[in-house]
Design an enzyme around this catalytic site. Sequence first.
Site: not given
Ligand code: UD1
Length: 442
Positions: A22-23, A117, A122, A310, A402
């Site tokens: 999915k990701n 969330c 996030r 995850d 999901r």
């Molecule tokens: C993706 C995955 C999710 C997985 C996560 C971490 C998808 C669709 N989802 O989520 O399943 O759990 O990676 O492996 O691929 N952060 C910030 N600012 C930002 C972006 C992120 O502070 O602009 C922080 C987040 O709050 C978190 C960390 O960075 O603490 C990592 O998040 P991120 O890798 O961005 O997660 P997702 O991409 O949302």
Amino acid sequence: MDRFRIIGGRSLRGRVTISGAKNSALPCMAAALLTSESVTLHNVPYVRDIITQRRLLEDLGAHVLTPELRTHKIACAHIELFEAPYDLVKTMRASVLVLGPLLARFGKAKVSLPGGCAIGTRPIDLHLEALQRLGAQVNLEAGYVVARVPQRGRLQGAEVNFDKVTVTGTENLLMAATLAEGRTVINNAAREPEIIDLCELLNRMGARVRGAGTPTITIDGVEALGAAEHTIIPDRIETGTFLTAAAITGGELEIKDCRPEHSAIVIAKLREVGVEIEEINQSTLHVRCCADDLCARDVVTEPHPRFPTDMQAQYMALMTQTRGTARITETIFENRFMHASELQRMGARIRIEGHMAVVEGPTPLMGARVQASDLRASASLVLAGLVAAGETIIERVYHIDRGYEKIEAKLRAVGAEIERVRDSVTANLPPPAEVGALQTEA
Ligand code: UD1
């Protein structure tokens, strides 16, 4: 809302086939926005997030055909809207992935801020800062990010250093950079297999991306991208979940259509715990476990290639059945232990100390009525239900729908006693994601 009814105590035996990731499928679908020609994706999992992403693309004006259940042919020749609305972003955070492609190809995009969330705050600040480095103007208006490329020009390649590793942030930026003028270098890029998969698709579309899978990705922008066909990689989290399901039930499974190298750290950790895992070939694993022999091992979640957040909840369920004390440290999300209190209701001995969960085992679990709070938390409750004595009822399984394709059918086929109970009140209503009543999560 649907629930699962599980009667625990059966060892799983047989063969399970892993679905597409999915990701990986979510960003690859968003990448179709980068071209007016068709992008065909195979091995797309049949899960609710994919249906949501498809709906978002169609709302924007994309034409999506599914000649087969898991093949999506996406044509974005006539995009008329440039907005990911709040109702969709709040149900699925990954809808922010349309931001980079829309901005790069059309010079404008409006995306709702995801807000809070189930597993933490996030933010998407890193996505926005990165796009600003490429010259985008970004404003916040009434809960929306409104991004523009000034004077209808192109984004400009730049060097971007991510302070923190972000998966979708890296994906948004690298999609945007494919159509920017000049070279973009991303430092501290995410290294997940899903990033590599997306880059393979982008290069098939004519992009010039190098370094995917390393912390530095270099993108030389091109003027236009074209048609491509691509097969999505297998889901490493589903693979890890079934490895854990075999382990927790003392079972024996052949796991087909997976990519063992993507699950290397999870396999290594499970072997430390005492689970026997054999790599039969490049797409098949054999897992066998005598549950009495398992011993507790600590784990720390970190960006790939370290242990994935995850898989944290599923691992916690397993640690309730192992001998000794396991310290599980969550470093990615600040509020990702909500499954712990539900596992406690089933008899688990878990103590939360800040970012660490301390699990004492083994404890016999007892079936109970529990509630799924997010996608992976739901999976951990299913695992606990498989080993608990008596009946477990898991409420709110729309979370698991999901991201896991037909998990109850796959488990039943290998001997689990699990059924989906449809709520008679809501059975005829549209599925939850379509009424926009869900919280955002992974
Ligand atoms: C993706 C995955 C999710 C997985 C996560 C971490 C998808 C669709 N989802 O989520 O399943 O759990 O990676 O492996 O691929 N952060 C910030 N600012 C930002 C972006 C992120 O502070 O602009 C922080 C987040 O709050 C978190 C960390 O960075 O603490 C990592 O998040 P991120 O890798 O961005 O997660 P997702 O991409 O949302």
